[in-house]
Design an enzyme around this catalytic site. Structure first.
Site: not given
Ligand code: PGA
Length: 263
Positions: A98, A171, A177, A217
């Protein structure tokens, strides 16, 4: 083409053990009548919640996985949790790489590779995350970054090791975030098609079949546009998934948008 859809969430360092179990029970009850023949659901709670989560949740409804794991079965690795320990409590699914592990805890592609190989050799299912930073995107090396993360992260594996046991989450770091900007569905598709072609180079047609989820997001507004993209097999959701009612709503609306699209 009718694709199997994947929905998952990483709970990060949120929710107590009790809150995790309540959340999972609600989510499973709310989504119970969605056929798992066409959809896979998974949630990754904190290490400490894993045992209670796996004891209380029917794996057929929701797979429970770890957010990280060590690349050794045991040894002098203070503070780490091994795949063997996870399996002892019934956990056979783990995420590695991640962006928060890579960027805050400075994990390298080589370490992710060791973790992927260790997880697969223990018979676990592994979700490898990849994604470029804002700076890498601005410098025009987003594709190169993703390819490097895949080529090193999956080095030494073959099509037989990975079949049915590997998932990829794309991602982009700049999209994750509260401060993140969601990627447009066109951009996400462009990167997913790059990922699929890299996986095909590595593993042939079995590589192309590896499920690739978009994360960063994801919300009620953009989920439907993302899921109808050819190379996006699922959504990896953070904040918009941490309330069971809202996640259930997002899953249902996304599935129905996809069904309408393929009609
Ligand atoms: P988010 O997080 O949807 O709140 O942007 C995604 C993630 O870190 O897996």
């Amino acid at each position: 083409m009718d694709k199997h859809l994947y929905f998952g969430s990483n709970l990060k360092m949120y929710k107590s053990i009790k809150e995790t179990v309540t959340y999972l029970k609600n989510l499973c009850a709310l989504t119970a009548n969605i056929s798992r023949e066409t959809m896979t659901l998974f949630i990754l709670p904190s290490f400490l919640s894993l045992q209670d989560a796996s004891n209380n949740i029917d794996d057929r409804l929701c797979h429970i996985g770890a957010q990280n794991m060590a690349w050794a079965k045991e040894g002098q690795y203070t503070g780490e949790v091994s795949p063997k320990m996870l399996q002892e409590i019934g956990i056979n699914f783990a995420m590695v790489g991640h962006s928060e592990r890579r960027n805050i805890f400075h994990e390298t592609d080589l370490e992710e590779n060791q973790k992927v190989k260790m997880g697969l050799s223990c018979g676990m299912t592994v979700l490898l995350c990849v994604g470029e930073t804002k700076q890498q995107k601005e410098l025009g090396v987003a594709r190169e970054t993703i390819r490097k993360q895949l080529l090193i992260g999956l080095h030494g594996l073959n099509e037989f090791n990975i079949t049915g046991k590997l998932l990829i989450a794309y991602e982009p770091v700049w999209s994750i975030g509260a401060e993140g900007t969601p990627a447009s569905s066109e951009y996400a598709e462009l990167m997913h098609s790059e990922i699929k072609s890299c996986l095909e180079e590595l593993f042939g047609s079995r590589g192309h079949a590896i499920p690739c989820l978009y994360g960063g997001s994801v919300n009620l507004v953009n989920a439907s546009d993302l899921i109808v993209q050819r190379d996006i097999d699922g959504l990896y959701v953070g904040r918009s998934a941490w309330d069971a009612d809202k996640f259930n709503d997002l899953i249902r609306r996304t599935i129905s948008a996809y069904r309408k699209f393929i009609l």
